[in-house]
Write an enzyme that holds these catalytic residues in place. Structure first.
Site, PDB file in Angstrom:
ATOM      1  N   GLY A  35       0.812  -1.206   0.000  1.00 18.84           N
ATOM      2  CA  GLY A  35       0.000   0.000   0.000  1.00 18.84           C
ATOM      3  C   GLY A  35       0.846   1.257   0.000  1.00 18.84           C
ATOM      4  CG  HIS A  36       3.317   2.285   3.356  1.00 20.55           C
ATOM      5  ND1 HIS A  36       3.333   1.194   4.182  1.00 20.55           N
ATOM      6  CD2 HIS A  36       2.763   3.295   4.069  1.00 20.55           C
ATOM      7  CE1 HIS A  36       2.811   1.521   5.352  1.00 20.55           C
ATOM      8  NE2 HIS A  36       2.449   2.790   5.304  1.00 20.55           N
ATOM      9  CE  LYS A 150      -4.698   0.940   6.283  1.00 21.10           C
ATOM     10  NZ  LYS A 150      -5.074   1.242   7.706  1.00 21.10           N
ATOM     11  CB  SER A 187       2.185  -1.351   9.427  1.00 23.88           C
ATOM     12  OG  SER A 187       2.592  -0.510   8.368  1.00 23.88           O
TER      13      SER A 187
END
Length: 281
Positions: A35-36, A150, A187
């Site tokens: 995602g990052h 998100k 995470s």
């Protein structure tokens, strides 16, 4: 790739950029995942220079245990970023560098955006987010800053922050990136057992069904339906389910044709708190 640990060094380096260089900023707390990476990849595509900050911000944690357990994986994070582009600037300061001796957050008036959902369950969280994001935007002075949907409530609050602080930056919201089973990348997912990681896909499956039901049913009905689904899955503890207007985050009283709505959810499993959301129309 350049790793910088101090504000002064970062400021000095950025001052040497050309005036027509566009600058992208991707604020993170590390423990980087796909995602990052998607945020960074977009920033690299749209800007001449990209700064990725890696800083676990203590003032946005209302739970000390959550802060203590938050993964810090700088070496692995740098490996991920280097594979994306070798000209990324990584800013990884320590707490003293960002806060000096006063590790407290600024108090903001976010016009109620911070009082619902996450704000209702995490007192002071968004003041902490606002404090560090304002500090980074003021330091880096980016053309664009990238945030994932998100944390959709956070995204709306950061847009409000730039408005009330008159910070000239384009805030770019990027779509949620999901694992194969639909679970939103986070995470915190790394703290789940393999079995529970599979079970947690129930969150997204429930949201997608809720979206279908929202087409013909009221917000109250859909909220009650979601609540009942989680009552039948005791290993997933529902903290909240909320349906709100996408721009103001105000709870839906009665659906209106010209309004956009989203469903927001927070769930605990194995002591790990997971959040997600979905556009309903």
């Amino acid at each position: 790739m350049l790793l910088i640990n101090t504000r002064k060094e970062l400021k000095d380096h950025l001052s040497s950029l050309k005036k027509n260089d566009s600058l992208g900023l991707v604020p993170t707390m590390g423990a980087l995942h796909i995602g990052h990476a998607a945020l960074v990849e977009r920033a690299v595509q749209e800007n001449s220079v990209v700064v990725v900050s890696i800083f676990v911000n203590p003032t946005q944690f209302n739970n000390p245990e959550d802060l203590e357990n938050y993964p810090q994986t700088l070496t692995a994070d740098l490996d991920i970023l280097e594979k994306i582009a070798n000209h990324i600037i990584v800013f990884a300061p320590n707490i003293q560098e960002m806060y000096a001796e006063n590790v407290t957050s600024t108090t903001y008036d976010f016009d109620g955006l911070d009082k619902v959902m996450e704000g209702a369950f995490r007192e002071g969280h968004f003041d902490g987010v606002g404090t560090i994001v304002e500090a980074l935007l003021t330091l880096v002075k980016p053309t664009r800053a990238y945030f994932g949907e998100k944390d959709y409530q956070q995204l709306q609050i950061i847009k409000k922050l730039t408005e009330i602080r008159h910070i000239p930056v384009e805030i770019v919201g990027c779509p949620i990136v999901r694992e194969e089973n639909g679970l939103a990348f986070s995470s915190r997912n790394e703290r789940l057992t393999e079995n529970m990681r599979k079970e947690a896909s129930f969150i997204y499956r429930t949201l997608t069904t809720a979206k279908k039901k929202f087409g013909t049913e009221s917000a109250v009905y859909v909220t009650e339906w979601v609540t009942k689904q989680f009552e039948e899955h005791p290993e997933l503890e529902l903290e909240y389910i909320a349906i709100a207007q996408a721009d103001t985050l105000k709870p839906v009283v009665k659906k209106q044709k010209n309004k956009k709505y989203r469903a927001f959810i927070a769930v605990y499993t194995e002591g790990v708190r997971l959040i997600d959301n979905i556009a309903l129309n």
